[in-house]
Design an enzyme around this catalytic site. Structure first.
Site, PDB file in Angstrom:
ATOM      1  N   GLU A  86      -9.730  -2.331   5.270  1.00 41.63           N
ATOM      2  CA  GLU A  86     -10.503  -1.940   6.759  1.00 41.63           C
ATOM      3  C   GLU A  86     -11.651  -2.898   6.746  1.00 41.63           C
ATOM      4  OE1 GLU A  86      -8.771  -0.411   8.628  1.00 41.63           O
ATOM      5  OE2 GLU A  86      -8.273   1.598   7.810  1.00 41.63           O
ATOM      6  N   ASN A 104      -7.518  -2.979  14.384  1.00 42.06           N
ATOM      7  CA  ASN A 104      -8.908  -3.128  14.142  1.00 42.06           C
ATOM      8  C   ASN A 104      -8.944  -4.486  13.188  1.00 42.06           C
ATOM      9  OD1 ASN A 104      -7.767  -2.379  11.567  1.00 42.06           O
ATOM     10  ND2 ASN A 104      -9.358  -0.732  11.593  1.00 42.06           N
ATOM     11  N   HIS A 140      -7.384  -4.922  10.219  1.00 41.30           N
ATOM     12  CA  HIS A 140      -6.781  -4.560   8.734  1.00 41.30           C
ATOM     13  C   HIS A 140      -5.926  -5.278   8.336  1.00 41.30           C
ATOM     14  CE1 HIS A 140      -4.638  -0.623   9.511  1.00 41.30           C
ATOM     15  NE2 HIS A 140      -3.717  -1.473   9.144  1.00 41.30           N
ATOM     16  N   ASP A 162       0.814  -1.366   0.016  1.00 43.19           N
ATOM     17  CA  ASP A 162      -0.117   0.142   0.013  1.00 43.19           C
ATOM     18  C   ASP A 162       0.913   1.339   0.081  1.00 43.19           C
ATOM     19  OD1 ASP A 162       0.921  -0.515   2.493  1.00 43.19           O
ATOM     20  OD2 ASP A 162      -1.106  -0.936   3.223  1.00 43.19           O
TER      21      ASP A 162
END
Ligand code: F6R
Length: 249
Positions: A143, A136, A138, A68
């Site tokens: 996400e 979280n 990811h 990313d």
């Protein structure tokens, strides 16, 4: 079905993973290696540089793809992932990979860049993909609730991720709101996947991942459907996982 492995410290994890990667490159000099950024990767890359240097490892046929890149930061910005890769890994290697690819988040047509990145991934075929995990759940910047069928895409970062990553930005307004990330379907096409997590702040999400069904609420849970996924954590990140579920490295 993915298996959970534990090392004593982040440094021991770094040594284990870098030795594993170097062994693969020695066996297959044209390895296609998927890379990640973030704090978890620091001991991996530090150890990789030491070991590659001491072995005089030839990387000239290796291709790397990063997961990313932020949108809105120039590659020269110290918080861009391009800068991270150069400063934590590539600049320290004597032998450079043939190609080091990251999503070009400055591209004028970002949708076309996303399609091209997924096409290149398919074309090369990832042999092994390194992953960290967000608090979280990811992976990449996929996400919670990202489709399992996703390909490289433009992502709006969640508040949770922006909060976690704002620690790197002195000026909070500079923290990007969007990124380009490989999709979950791209990641699942890697022949092998290594998900790494270190530190007490990852203990809760790792225990959740351990117990979780495969669900889009927890993106990393998709790895439970991968035939060759290993999850490697240090003692602190493993602290809420039942001991019987862990293999000690
Ligand atoms: C980074 C990436 C992210 C990180 C994750 C964990 O390229 O794709 O998924 O791996 O946010 O970050 P750290 O390691 O900083 O806790």
């Amino acid at each position: 079905m993915s298996q959970f492995y534990v090392t004593s410290t982040p440094e021991a994890l770094g040594q284990h993973v870098s030795a594993l990667l170097i062994n693969k490159i020695q066996q297959q000099p044209n390895l296609v290696l998927g890379l990640a950024t973030g704090s978890t990767m620091l001991p991996v890359y530090a150890s990789f540089v030491r070991l590659a240097t001491s072995l005089n490892l030839d990387l000239s046929q290796v291709t790397t793809f990063n997961l990313d890149e932020y949108i809105g930061l120039l590659p020269s910005h110290p918080q861009s992932y391009t800068y991270f890769m150069q400063h934590q890994l590539f600049n320290h290697l004597k032998s450079q990979p043939k190609q080091c690819l990251l999503p070009k988040s400055q591209a004028p047509d970002l949708q076309a860049e996303c399609r091209n990145y997924s096409a290149a991934l398919k074309n090369f075929g990832l042999d092994i993909q390194l992953l960290g995990i967000g608090t979280n759940g990811h992976i990449g910047f996929n996400e919670p609730l990202t489709s399992f069928a996703s390909r490289t895409h433009i992502v709006e970062l969640s508040n949770n991720t922006r909060q976690d990553n704002s620690r790197f930005f002195t000026n909070k307004d500079e923290m990007p709101t969007h990124a380009v990330s490989m999709g979950l379907a791209d990641i699942m096409e890697a022949k092998e996947v290594l998900l790494l997590a270190t530190g007490a702040h990852k203990a809760a999400i790792m225990a959740e991942l351990y117990a979780s069904q495969v669900t889009e609420n927890l993106p990393a849970s998709i790895l439970k459907n991968h035939p060759q996924a290993k999850i490697i954590v240090d003692e602190q990140a493993a602290s809420l996982i039942p001991a019987a579920g862990l293999i000690r490295l």
